[in-house]
Design a protein around this motif. Structure first.
Motif, PDB file in Angstrom:
ATOM      1  N   ASN A  68       0.806  -1.221   0.000  1.00 39.20           N
ATOM      2  CA  ASN A  68       0.000   0.000   0.000  1.00 39.20           C
ATOM      3  C   ASN A  68       0.840   1.271   0.000  1.00 39.20           C
ATOM      4  O   ASN A  68       0.400   2.302  -0.507  1.00 39.20           O
ATOM      5  N   LEU A  69       2.017   1.206   0.594  1.00 38.42           N
ATOM      6  CA  LEU A  69       2.903   2.369   0.656  1.00 38.42           C
ATOM      7  C   LEU A  69       4.009   2.266  -0.395  1.00 38.42           C
ATOM      8  O   LEU A  69       5.107   2.785  -0.218  1.00 38.42           O
ATOM      9  N   GLY A  70       3.674   1.630  -1.495  1.00 41.94           N
ATOM     10  CA  GLY A  70       4.617   1.433  -2.594  1.00 41.94           C
ATOM     11  C   GLY A  70       4.725   2.651  -3.504  1.00 41.94           C
ATOM     12  O   GLY A  70       4.436   3.788  -3.110  1.00 41.94           O
ATOM     13  N   HIS A  71       5.098   2.412  -4.734  1.00 38.13           N
ATOM     14  CA  HIS A  71       5.356   3.509  -5.667  1.00 38.13           C
ATOM     15  C   HIS A  71       4.139   4.387  -5.965  1.00 38.13           C
ATOM     16  O   HIS A  71       4.287   5.610  -6.043  1.00 38.13           O
ATOM     17  N   PRO A  72       2.926   3.825  -6.128  1.00 38.19           N
ATOM     18  CA  PRO A  72       1.782   4.721  -6.365  1.00 38.19           C
ATOM     19  C   PRO A  72       1.547   5.699  -5.198  1.00 38.19           C
ATOM     20  O   PRO A  72       1.302   6.892  -5.422  1.00 38.19           O
ATOM     21  N   GLU A  73       1.623   5.214  -3.961  1.00 42.67           N
ATOM     22  CA  GLU A  73       1.448   6.107  -2.811  1.00 42.67           C
ATOM     23  C   GLU A  73       2.617   7.080  -2.700  1.00 42.67           C
ATOM     24  O   GLU A  73       2.433   8.244  -2.343  1.00 42.67           O
ATOM     25  N   THR A  74       3.798   6.624  -3.018  1.00 40.34           N
ATOM     26  CA  THR A  74       4.965   7.503  -3.007  1.00 40.34           C
ATOM     27  C   THR A  74       4.770   8.628  -4.019  1.00 40.34           C
ATOM     28  O   THR A  74       5.015   9.798  -3.713  1.00 40.34           O
ATOM     29  N   ALA A  75       4.286   8.287  -5.216  1.00 44.93           N
ATOM     30  CA  ALA A  75       4.022   9.305  -6.230  1.00 44.93           C
ATOM     31  C   ALA A  75       2.951  10.283  -5.747  1.00 44.93           C
ATOM     32  O   ALA A  75       3.093  11.502  -5.922  1.00 44.93           O
ATOM     33  N   ARG A  76       1.916   9.780  -5.111  1.00 45.20           N
ATOM     34  CA  ARG A  76       0.863  10.669  -4.594  1.00 45.20           C
ATOM     35  C   ARG A  76       1.428  11.638  -3.564  1.00 45.20           C
ATOM     36  O   ARG A  76       1.128  12.837  -3.597  1.00 45.20           O
ATOM     37  N   GLN A  77       2.268  11.137  -2.675  1.00 47.84           N
ATOM     38  CA  GLN A  77       2.865  12.002  -1.656  1.00 47.84           C
ATOM     39  C   GLN A  77       3.799  13.040  -2.288  1.00 47.84           C
ATOM     40  O   GLN A  77       3.823  14.198  -1.869  1.00 47.84           O
ATOM     41  N   LEU A  78       4.551  12.633  -3.292  1.00 49.58           N
ATOM     42  CA  LEU A  78       5.447  13.572  -3.964  1.00 49.58           C
ATOM     43  C   LEU A  78       4.668  14.628  -4.748  1.00 49.58           C
ATOM     44  O   LEU A  78       5.096  15.784  -4.827  1.00 49.58           O
ATOM     45  N   GLU A  79       3.519  14.253  -5.310  1.00 52.75           N
ATOM     46  CA  GLU A  79       2.662  15.241  -5.978  1.00 52.75           C
ATOM     47  C   GLU A  79       2.192  16.295  -4.977  1.00 52.75           C
ATOM     48  O   GLU A  79       2.187  17.495  -5.283  1.00 52.75           O
ATOM     49  N   LEU A  80       1.808  15.846  -3.794  1.00 55.56           N
ATOM     50  CA  LEU A  80       1.405  16.789  -2.742  1.00 55.56           C
ATOM     51  C   LEU A  80       2.577  17.682  -2.355  1.00 55.56           C
ATOM     52  O   LEU A  80       2.417  18.898  -2.192  1.00 55.56           O
ATOM     53  N   MET A  81       3.752  17.090  -2.207  1.00 58.27           N
ATOM     54  CA  MET A  81       4.939  17.846  -1.838  1.00 58.27           C
ATOM     55  C   MET A  81       5.302  18.868  -2.911  1.00 58.27           C
ATOM     56  O   MET A  81       5.675  20.007  -2.605  1.00 58.27           O
ATOM     57  N   LEU A  82       5.183  18.476  -4.163  1.00 58.92           N
ATOM     58  CA  LEU A  82       5.522  19.356  -5.274  1.00 58.92           C
ATOM     59  C   LEU A  82       4.667  20.618  -5.258  1.00 58.92           C
ATOM     60  O   LEU A  82       5.147  21.708  -5.567  1.00 58.92           O
ATOM     61  N   GLY A  83       3.420  20.467  -4.835  1.00 56.81           N
ATOM     62  CA  GLY A  83       2.519  21.612  -4.792  1.00 56.81           C
ATOM     63  C   GLY A  83       2.807  22.600  -3.678  1.00 56.81           C
ATOM     64  O   GLY A  83       2.345  23.741  -3.733  1.00 56.81           O
ATOM     65  N   ARG A  84       3.589  22.197  -2.679  1.00 58.33           N
ATOM     66  CA  ARG A  84       3.817  23.103  -1.549  1.00 58.33           C
ATOM     67  C   ARG A  84       5.298  23.353  -1.233  1.00 58.33           C
ATOM     68  O   ARG A  84       5.614  24.095  -0.322  1.00 58.33           O
ATOM     69  N   CYS A  85       6.193  22.732  -2.006  1.00 56.22           N
ATOM     70  CA  CYS A  85       7.612  22.892  -1.688  1.00 56.22           C
ATOM     71  C   CYS A  85       8.146  24.222  -2.229  1.00 56.22           C
ATOM     72  O   CYS A  85       7.549  24.861  -3.100  1.00 56.22           O
ATOM     73  N   HIS A  86       9.270  24.617  -1.698  1.00 55.20           N
ATOM     74  CA  HIS A  86       9.949  25.839  -2.133  1.00 55.20           C
ATOM     75  C   HIS A  86      10.343  25.687  -3.601  1.00 55.20           C
ATOM     76  O   HIS A  86      10.731  24.591  -4.035  1.00 55.20           O
TER      77      HIS A  86
END
Length: 127
Positions: A68-86
Motif C-alpha cells: 500500500n505504501l509502494g510507488h503509487p502512494e509515493t508518487a501521490r505524496q510527492l505530488e502533494l509535496m511538489l505543490g507546496r515545496c519551495h
C-alpha cells in the motif's frame, strides 16, 4: 523492561493512515506527528516512546503496508509535496516523482523503515 508497540499493517493504506495507526499505537493521545521529521523526533523518546529507547516496534502484516505504501502512494505524496515545496526544490521533487511513477526508487514504506532503523537500531520487527 522493554515496551512493545504493535502496528497493524492491514490498517495502513496511505501515509495519512500510517500516521493515525502509529499515533494510536505509540503516540500521545493518538498523535505522532504528520511528517517524516516529526516521526524521527518522536522515535527518539519523550513523545509517547520511552526516553531511554527501551522499546520495540512490531509491524504486523507489514507486507500489506509495503504494498500500500509502494510507488503509487509515493508518487501521490510527492505530488502533494511538489505543490507546496519551495521553488528551489521543485526540480529535485519532480525527478523523484518521475522515478516513483515509473516504479523505481525508494518508497514511502522504505523511508519509514529506514527512519525506524536509524532512530531505533534493532528495534523493528517486521511480521
Amino acid at each position: 523492561m522493554t515496551v512493545m508497540y504493535v502496528l497493524d499493517g492491514t490498517q495502513v493504506r496511505t501515509l495519512e493512515e500510517f500516521w493515525h495507526v502509529v499515533g494510536e499505537s505509540i503516540g500521545c493521545g493518538g498523535y505522532f506527528g504528520r511528517n517524516l521529521d516529526a516521526f524521527a523526533d518522536c522515535l527518539r523518546g519523550g513523545f509517547g516512546t520511552p526516553g531511554d529507547g527501551d522499546y520495540l516496534i512490531e509491524w504486523r502484516d507489514h507486507e500489506v503496508s509495503r504494498q500500500n505504501l509502494g510507488h503509487p502512494e509515493t508518487a501521490r505524496q510527492l505530488e502533494l509535496m511538489l505543490g507546496r515545496c519551495h521553488p528551489t526544490h521543485k526540480a529535485s521533487v519532480g525527478v523523484r516523482l518521475a522515478e516513483a511513477r515509473a516504479g523505481r526508487g525508494p518508497t514511502v514504506f522504505d523511508r519509514l523503515v529506514e527512519i525506524i532503523a536509524e532512530e531505533l537500531p534493532g528495534g523493528l520487527r517486521l511480521r
